[in-house]
Scaffold this active site. Structure first.
Site, PDB file in Angstrom:
ATOM      1  N   ALA A   1       0.872  -1.188   0.000  1.00 15.88           N
ATOM      2  CA  ALA A   1       0.000   0.000   0.000  1.00 15.88           C
ATOM      3  C   ALA A   1       0.910   1.240   0.000  1.00 15.88           C
ATOM      4  CB  ALA A   1      -0.973   0.003   1.175  1.00 15.88           C
ATOM      5  N   LEU A   2       1.781   1.266  -0.977  1.00 23.13           N
ATOM      6  CA  LEU A   2       2.909   2.207  -0.966  1.00 23.13           C
ATOM      7  C   LEU A   2       2.473   3.654  -1.172  1.00 23.13           C
ATOM      8  CD1 LEU A   2       5.463   0.126  -3.065  1.00 23.13           C
ATOM      9  CD2 LEU A   2       5.141   0.169  -0.576  1.00 23.13           C
TER      10      LEU A   2
ATOM     11  N   HIS B   1       7.234   5.477   1.592  1.00 28.38           N
ATOM     12  CA  HIS B   1       7.950   4.272   1.156  1.00 28.38           C
ATOM     13  C   HIS B   1       8.885   4.591  -0.018  1.00 28.38           C
ATOM     14  CE1 HIS B   1       4.020   2.427   2.652  1.00 28.38           C
ATOM     15  NE2 HIS B   1       4.910   1.821   3.417  1.00 28.38           N
TER      16      HIS B   1
ATOM     17  N   GLU C   1      11.792   6.770  10.078  1.00 26.52           N
ATOM     18  CA  GLU C   1      11.690   7.267  11.469  1.00 26.52           C
ATOM     19  C   GLU C   1      10.236   7.412  11.884  1.00 26.52           C
ATOM     20  OE1 GLU C   1      13.907  10.897  11.751  1.00 26.52           O
ATOM     21  OE2 GLU C   1      15.817   9.855  11.913  1.00 26.52           O
TER      22      GLU C   1
ATOM     23  N   VAL D   1       8.130  11.390   6.068  1.00 29.89           N
ATOM     24  CA  VAL D   1       7.568  12.161   4.951  1.00 29.89           C
ATOM     25  C   VAL D   1       6.126  12.511   5.308  1.00 29.89           C
ATOM     26  CG1 VAL D   1       7.036  12.142   2.485  1.00 29.89           C
ATOM     27  CG2 VAL D   1       9.074  10.956   3.338  1.00 29.89           C
TER      28      VAL D   1
ATOM     29  N   MET E   1       2.661  10.584   6.447  1.00 30.40           N
ATOM     30  CA  MET E   1       2.067   9.631   5.490  1.00 30.40           C
ATOM     31  C   MET E   1       2.033   8.250   6.113  1.00 30.40           C
ATOM     32  SD  MET E   1       3.460  10.669   1.784  1.00 30.40           S
ATOM     33  CE  MET E   1       3.205  12.316   1.156  1.00 30.40           C
TER      34      MET E   1
ATOM     35  N   ARG F   1      -2.318   3.612   6.633  1.00 27.40           N
ATOM     36  CA  ARG F   1      -3.573   3.599   7.385  1.00 27.40           C
ATOM     37  C   ARG F   1      -4.371   4.892   7.221  1.00 27.40           C
ATOM     38  NH1 ARG F   1      -0.419   0.127  11.166  1.00 27.40           N
ATOM     39  NH2 ARG F   1      -1.529  -1.862  11.211  1.00 27.40           N
TER      40      ARG F   1
HETATM   41  P1  AMP Z   1       5.012  -0.076   6.488  1.00 24.72           P
HETATM   42  O1  AMP Z   1       4.649  -0.495   5.093  1.00 24.72           O
HETATM   43  O2  AMP Z   1       4.021   0.823   7.118  1.00 24.72           O
HETATM   44  O3  AMP Z   1       5.416  -1.248   7.341  1.00 24.72           O
HETATM   45  O4  AMP Z   1       6.307   0.814   6.330  1.00 24.72           O
HETATM   46  C1  AMP Z   1       7.446   0.321   5.670  1.00 24.72           C
HETATM   47  C2  AMP Z   1       8.609   1.237   5.931  1.00 24.72           C
HETATM   48  O5  AMP Z   1       8.286   2.541   5.454  1.00 24.72           O
HETATM   49  C3  AMP Z   1       8.920   1.381   7.423  1.00 24.72           C
HETATM   50  O6  AMP Z   1      10.322   1.437   7.590  1.00 24.72           O
HETATM   51  C4  AMP Z   1       8.260   2.680   7.767  1.00 24.72           C
HETATM   52  O7  AMP Z   1       8.850   3.329   8.875  1.00 24.72           O
HETATM   53  C5  AMP Z   1       8.473   3.472   6.498  1.00 24.72           C
HETATM   54  N1  AMP Z   1       7.505   4.554   6.411  1.00 24.72           N
HETATM   55  C6  AMP Z   1       6.157   4.465   6.508  1.00 24.72           C
HETATM   56  N2  AMP Z   1       5.598   5.686   6.445  1.00 24.72           N
HETATM   57  C7  AMP Z   1       6.610   6.576   6.303  1.00 24.72           C
HETATM   58  C8  AMP Z   1       6.684   8.002   6.186  1.00 24.72           C
HETATM   59  N3  AMP Z   1       5.596   8.763   6.208  1.00 24.72           N
HETATM   60  N4  AMP Z   1       7.914   8.565   6.066  1.00 24.72           N
HETATM   61  C9  AMP Z   1       9.032   7.803   6.058  1.00 24.72           C
HETATM   62  N5  AMP Z   1       9.027   6.451   6.150  1.00 24.72           N
HETATM   63  C10 AMP Z   1       7.829   5.848   6.281  1.00 24.72           C
END
Ligand code: AMP
Length: 288
Positions: free
Chosen positions: A33-34, A38, A149, A181, A189, A192
């Site tokens: 769900a990029l 991401h 982060e 971001v 972002m 969810r």
């Molecule tokens: P997820 O798909 O939510 O498990 O996220 C995958 C990776 O993307 C993890 O390392 C998250 O911390 C990173 N990530 C998710 N949202 C953001 C964002 N808004 N800014 C930077 N990195 C993100």
């Protein structure tokens, strides 16, 4: 971009990448769900490594029994197109049975840093994260790995685990944290965010706004407990249905702080709006 869905195909694809004159491999683990968050990790990875391997795996072990595992958005074809456009060499997208074959019995638990904050609110969550990330590191054997982060505690848990277990990476410093971001109104972002109704989405911007206000107060010398209480009250007044935690913590250990000291601190919040749980965190400058 090659897409591997089994460990055999992954192994062969990695061998082929390494065969192409070697080069450094960066891993970017995701649950799909990029969004731009991401893709920013992918761009950082691409800038620092020769080949980027992204993974998409909605990891059941990091969801609690009453959480959104079934509802979590899945859009592999769309995600694959986004990754390909960013120049990702290989997408690792295993099914649950490939990652956790019948009889799977092992769990990794990182004490200390995983216990408070989201660890307290979501029992077992970080065991699930640590277990799957350890597997991803072993499966891909990357030279470096990129995490957001946005999930600040997760980053600390993964760094601790990698250091403690001498995991595949050459050095724990090769686990690279990328700043959060944000949308134009400041909301971090997140996959969810798409659960939010338009009204909830508008109200959600109160989270980063209230956090910035709290940080300005703390840096100006306001007391921690009162500032955190005011932050919670502001979120509830803005339409949030509950606050799991609003905490000031040491940036490295994530131990709670009752006063701003000389060490770098972090403000971390988890709050619910309707049925959606949002998290955010920001740096707080040390006391002057
Ligand atoms: P997820 O798909 O939510 O498990 O996220 C995958 C990776 O993307 C993890 O390392 C998250 O911390 C990173 N990530 C998710 N949202 C953001 C964002 N808004 N800014 C930077 N990195 C993100």
């Amino acid at each position: 971009m090659q897409i591997a869905t089994t460990r055999d195909v992954l192994r062969n694809a990695l061998a082929a990448l390494r065969g192409e004159g070697g080069g450094r491999i960066a891993l970017v683990p995701t649950m799909g769900a990029l969004h731009e968050g991401h893709l920013t990790l992918v761009r950082r990875a691409k800038a620092e490594a020769d080949h980027v391997v992204a993974s998409i795996f909605v990891n059941p072990k990091q969801f609690g029994p009453n959480e959104d595992l079934d509802a979590y958005p899945r859009q592999l074809a769309e995600d694959a197109a986004l990754l390909e456009a960013e120049g990702v060499a290989l997408l690792w997208a295993p099914a649950v049975e490939e990652m956790y074959p019948a009889g799977f019995a092992t769990s990794i638990s990182v004490a200390g840093v995983s216990e408070g904050l989201c660890g307290a609110a979501r029992p077992g969550h970080f065991d699930g994260v640590a277990t799957v990330v350890a597997k991803l590191f072993n499966q891909v054997q990357p030279d470096m790995a990129f995490f957001g982060e946005k999930d600040f505690q997760q980053l600390a848990v993964i760094r601790t685990m990698a250091r403690d277990l001498d995991l595949a990476l050459p050095h724990v410093d090769n686990i690279i944290g990328v700043p959060t971001v944000r949308e134009a109104d400041g909301l971090a972002m997140s996959s969810r965010n798409r659960y939010l109704t338009p009204e909830q989405r508008e109200a959600a911007a109160a989270l980063p706004h209230a956090m910035r206000k709290a940080i300005a107060a703390l840096e100006a010398g306001a007391q921690v407990a009162g500032t955190l209480a005011a932050l919670e009250a502001e979120l509830l007044a803005a339409g949030f249905s509950g606050v799991d935690y609003a905490a000031l913590a040491d940036s490295a250990s994530l131990a709670p702080l009752t006063a701003l000291g000389q060490a770098p601190a972090r403000l971390l919040v988890a709050a619910r709006i309707g049925g959606t749980r949002l998290i955010d965190n920001m740096a707080v400058n040390p006391a002057r």
